[in-house]
Design an enzyme around this catalytic site. Structure first.
Site, short mmCIF file in Angstrom:
data_model
loop_
_atom_site.label_atom_id
_atom_site.label_comp_id
_atom_site.label_asym_id
_atom_site.label_seq_id
_atom_site.Cartn_x
_atom_site.Cartn_y
_atom_site.Cartn_z
N ASP A 10 6.63 2.60 6.29
CA ASP A 10 6.69 2.00 4.90
C ASP A 10 6.98 2.74 3.85
OD1 ASP A 10 5.84 0.10 6.23
OD2 ASP A 10 4.71 -0.57 5.40
N SER A 30 1.04 -0.90 0.27
CA SER A 30 -0.43 -0.49 -0.26
C SER A 30 0.75 1.21 -0.37
CB SER A 30 -0.98 -0.54 1.35
OG SER A 30 -0.34 -0.44 2.76
#
Length: 415
Positions: free
Chosen positions: A205, A147
């Site tokens: 991330d 994502s």
């Protein structure tokens, strides 16, 4: 009017240490994977915006007029420094026909796209007429930053389409990176996309997806590791689906319920990250087996801690047992609850073929990345540092390839 298209890619990630603790202000160590997400941006045909996400079977398009009207309903508080509000997301869900409690990857991908498109265009210009296609080598819901890589690619493409960042390519160049300031802007908007998808992400991330390499992340501060040795790491996907948002919320609930018990566990995970960083930076470039025992002990301790805070899973326990029977050490990576595990592979200690057979017997079909690809995808530092090779036909002059990390794509656009 955007004159040139864009081809952009961003890597996934593996967290070595610091999962979940990083959400609560502790340090995390993460490294970019050679597995990547790709985005192709082209000037649109007419007053339309189109998005195609073949990996999650999404193909949507909207008129620019209806998107501009929608933006007028949710413009207040659009800013990369503020979390998307529940009210904003509810309006977007209603517009896109997404259920209020939707958590499927396709729904969240569309929701993040709409929010980022409207928010970026509200700050930097009109809603752009573009065609966007995104595809990925990263599995969803496996803890590999799929994502975030998606959000990084979207942020870069939309900022470029709205002229908030330049095209960094010079004449004769095949790939290029944006300036540090532009990368920081890309990262901040990618974090907004992560907030839409996960609620309360740590930011690690999208930082890895933006800058690549190996880094330490703590409370928004990003520090590149001075030097990272070449380590062999086996990546195993348990194929057990899970929700990062649910797991993060569960850890928070446990901390609130047992603060005097859980906070010391988070402190210990933080100390593991710091110790691991010191060990890695002191190791030679190609370490021999005697350098591995400390790293293996840190893997074991951290895995026990992650089970204590409630993010383990029987499939990950099986991975640890199977690899331990071969004298190896494993831990989960990412949110846990299934997803992926990583195993240290000291030189000469265990045949990859033997381990491949052992893990395949005890795990769901297709859970292991094929052995011939391990050294290319999972050596640290990973292959993003190598010169790029574009396996598909040379893009036309209206499609400029730009790779966030000057990486080496391994697959072409679908279709």
């Amino acid at each position: 009017m955007m004159e040139l298209g864009l081809l952009v890619s961003a890597p996934g990630k593996v967290i070595l240490h610091g999962e979940h603790a990083v959400v609560h202000g502790k340090a995390a160590l993460a490294v970019a994977l050679g597995l990547r997400t790709f985005l192709r941006l082209r000037p649109g045909d007419g007053e339309r915006l189109r998005v195609h996400l073949p990996g999650v079977s999404v193909r949507r398009e909207w008129g620019l007029a209806e998107l501009s009207a929608l933006r007028g309903r949710v413009t207040a508080d659009f800013d990369e420094s503020k979390s998307p509000s529940v009210e904003q997301l509810d309006v977007l869900k209603e517009f896109a026909g997404i259920a209020a409690d939707a958590s499927a990857p396709d729904s969240l991908a569309v929701l993040a796209f709409l929010y980022m498109c409207l928010a970026i265009s509200a700050k930097y210009g009109d809603v752009p007429s573009v065609d966007i296609t995104v595809w990925s080598e990263l599995p969803t819901g496996a803890g590999l930053g799929s994502s975030a890589a998606y959000a990084v690619c979207l942020a870069a493409a939309l900022l470029y389409a709205c002229r908030a960042i330049s095209c960094p390519l010079k004449d004769g160049e095949a790939t290029a990176r944006w300036t540090e300031d532009e990368m920081t802007l890309i990262n901040s908007w990618a974090f907004q996309g992560e907030r839409v998808i996960h609620g309360n992400p740590s930011g690690v991330d999208n930082a890895v997806g933006t800058w690549g390499g190996a880094l330490r992340y703590q409370s928004g501060k990003i520090t590149s590791l001075k030097r990272v040795p070449t380590l062999r790491i086996l990546l195993t996907n348990t194929k057990v689906p899970r929700s990062t948002k649910v797991l993060v919320a569960g850890v928070k609930e446990k901390i609130l319920k047992f603060p005097s018990i859980m906070n010391p566990v988070l402190d210990s995970i933080d100390a593991i990250s710091q110790e691991c960083q010191s060990v890695l930076e002191a190791m030679p470039t190609n370490p021999s087996p005697e350098y591995y025992p400390v790293l293996e002990e840190l893997f074991d301790i951290n895995q026990h801690h992650l089970n204590v805070i409630g993010v383990g899973h029987p499939s990950l326990d099986r991975l640890c047992r199977v690899t331990a029977s071969h004298g190896l050490h494993s831990k989960l990576t990412g949110a846990g609850g299934g997803g992926c595990g990583i195993t240290l592979l000291p030189p000469g200690q265990c045949s990859l073929l033997t381990l491949h057979k052992a893990v395949r017997v005890h795990s769901p079909p297709g859970c292991l990345i094929p052995v011939p690809q391990l050294t290319r995808w999972l050596l640290l530092p990973s292959s993003w540092q190598m010169p790029p090779r574009w396996p598909w036909k040379q893009p036309s002059e209206t499609c400029v390839p730009v790779d966030l990390n000057a990486g080496r794509p391994t697959s072409g656009p679908p279709g």
